[in-house]
Enzyme design. Sequence first.
Site, short mmCIF file in Angstrom:
data_model
loop_
_atom_site.label_atom_id
_atom_site.label_comp_id
_atom_site.label_asym_id
_atom_site.label_seq_id
_atom_site.Cartn_x
_atom_site.Cartn_y
_atom_site.Cartn_z
N PRO A 17 0.76 -1.17 -0.13
CA PRO A 17 0.07 0.23 -0.12
C PRO A 17 0.91 1.25 -0.08
O PRO A 17 1.84 1.35 0.82
CB PRO A 17 -0.78 -0.08 1.23
CG PRO A 17 0.06 -1.10 2.31
CD PRO A 17 0.87 -2.00 1.18
N MET A 18 0.58 2.33 -0.94
CA MET A 18 1.48 3.41 -0.96
C MET A 18 0.59 4.58 -1.33
O MET A 18 -0.23 4.59 -2.20
CB MET A 18 2.58 3.45 -1.82
CG MET A 18 3.59 2.38 -1.31
SD MET A 18 5.16 2.39 -2.40
CE MET A 18 4.39 1.20 -3.73
N CYS A 101 2.67 3.57 9.48
CA CYS A 101 3.15 4.75 8.86
C CYS A 101 4.02 5.74 9.65
O CYS A 101 3.52 6.04 10.88
CB CYS A 101 1.99 5.82 8.42
SG CYS A 101 2.44 7.11 7.41
N GLY A 227 7.37 -2.29 -2.36
CA GLY A 227 6.79 -0.88 -2.33
C GLY A 227 7.49 -0.12 -3.44
O GLY A 227 7.08 -0.16 -4.63
N ARG A 228 8.58 0.57 -3.12
CA ARG A 228 9.12 1.49 -4.12
C ARG A 228 9.74 1.11 -5.15
O ARG A 228 9.64 1.98 -6.31
CB ARG A 228 10.26 2.44 -3.18
CG ARG A 228 9.75 3.16 -2.09
CD ARG A 228 10.84 3.71 -1.03
NE ARG A 228 11.33 2.49 -0.37
CZ ARG A 228 12.27 2.51 0.46
NH1 ARG A 228 12.89 3.60 0.74
NH2 ARG A 228 12.70 1.44 1.15
C1 LIG Z 1 5.33 7.22 -1.19
C2 LIG Z 1 4.99 6.12 -0.19
C3 LIG Z 1 3.85 5.86 0.35
C4 LIG Z 1 3.54 4.93 1.20
N1 LIG Z 1 2.23 4.78 1.71
C5 LIG Z 1 1.93 3.71 2.46
C6 LIG Z 1 0.57 3.65 2.97
O1 LIG Z 1 -0.47 4.30 2.58
N2 LIG Z 1 0.34 2.52 3.90
C7 LIG Z 1 1.34 1.64 4.26
O2 LIG Z 1 1.09 0.70 4.96
N3 LIG Z 1 2.57 1.95 4.01
C8 LIG Z 1 2.93 3.12 3.03
N4 LIG Z 1 4.23 3.08 2.61
C9 LIG Z 1 5.38 2.10 2.97
C10 LIG Z 1 5.31 1.18 2.04
O3 LIG Z 1 4.12 0.25 2.03
C11 LIG Z 1 6.42 -0.19 2.44
O4 LIG Z 1 6.33 -0.49 3.67
C12 LIG Z 1 7.93 0.70 2.20
O5 LIG Z 1 8.05 1.66 1.47
C13 LIG Z 1 8.86 -0.50 2.48
O6 LIG Z 1 9.03 -1.08 1.26
P1 LIG Z 1 10.06 -1.00 0.02
O7 LIG Z 1 11.36 -1.01 0.55
O8 LIG Z 1 9.82 -1.99 -0.96
O9 LIG Z 1 9.59 0.39 -0.72
C14 LIG Z 1 4.50 4.05 1.71
C15 LIG Z 1 5.94 4.22 1.01
C16 LIG Z 1 6.10 5.16 0.33
C17 LIG Z 1 7.49 5.35 -0.14
#
Ligand SMILES: Cc1cc2nc3c(=O)[nH]c(=O)nc-3n(C[C@H](O)[C@H](O)[C@H](O)COP(=O)(O)O)c2cc1C
Length: 316
Positions: A17-18, A101, A227-228
Amino acid sequence: MKIGNIELGERPVFLAPMEDVTDIGFRMLCKRFGAAMVYTEFVSAEALVRDVKSTIQKLTIADEERPVGIQIYGRDVEAMVEAAKIVEQAGPDVIDLNFGCPVKKVAGKGAGAGMLQNIPKMLEITRKVVDAVKLPVTAKTRLGWNAEQLVITDLAEQLQDCGIQALTIHGRTRAQMYTGNADWTLIGEVKRNPRIHIPIIGNGDIKSLEDADRAFDTYGVDAVMIGRATFGCPWIFSRKELTLDEKIDVLEEQLRINVERIDEYRGILHTRRHLAASPVFKGIPDFRQTRIAMLRAEKVEELLRILEECRERLKN
Ligand SMILES: Cc1cc2nc3c(=O)[nH]c(=O)nc-3n(C[C@H](O)[C@H](O)[C@H](O)COP(=O)(O)O)c2cc1C
């Protein structure tokens, strides 16, 4: 692996989720390329209860993206319970609770990762939401508030006892925000805990399916969440390499779906961000100017023209 009765296959890879990123168009494309499960961005429980139109709109889901989770956040027990009931009406497959978050406007007020400083309340919310809805409830959190409070091992058991049906762990503390490297060792420890029987979804710094394979092999998690690394790259979930033309076609389709399903203004706003971050354009010399133009474009035709220009430049 399964969440509740939802069969998700062997070693499934999920879209994280992002906020402002995992909108409907993007989720549909990630699903098409192989994401086993996708999630909406987090949705404010309080705004749902107040019936804020732009928040209600975030609950729109399409059959093509199933199974899909809708994620909510908030600090108030009653609002979270009411919001979960509203979300249930929207018909997702799962309701996910955000306890991770780190941003100040959320965690600073006690919601999201702020709950890591008030675990009794986190557990009360979880228990009451689980009791209030029929859908499977899952949760997503971090290792702890900071390096001195790595609570995840106990917390995972406590959340499981509240009745959640899966737990996603991002291998960072709140204090780390998004800095440093995700530490997967504690995620692996939770997974190996013989008292844990719910699926454990590992998250943090996965940049490819090869990384995901390594995480499955090394830490034994039930699913991996990305995520990213998905920004502008919904085909990251695909085992098949796409051609340049196919990739640009996908980005154009993402724009069209979002404009159709959200609205022109917001559909463009969301898609621009993916375009500006997409790995497809990395090979373009002096991409900076084009990137700025992408981020400023306000009309679909304008963005499509920029995309076609990029296609030509990449071919020459
Ligand atoms: C722009 C952005 C928005 C995010 N929004 C949420 C969100 O709404 N809910 C959530 O649980 N995590 C949110 N996250 C965290 C991601 O879900 C994830 O846990 C985190 O980016 C680590 O994973 P990654 O290294 O693959 O990016 C967000 C991350 C980013 C970068």
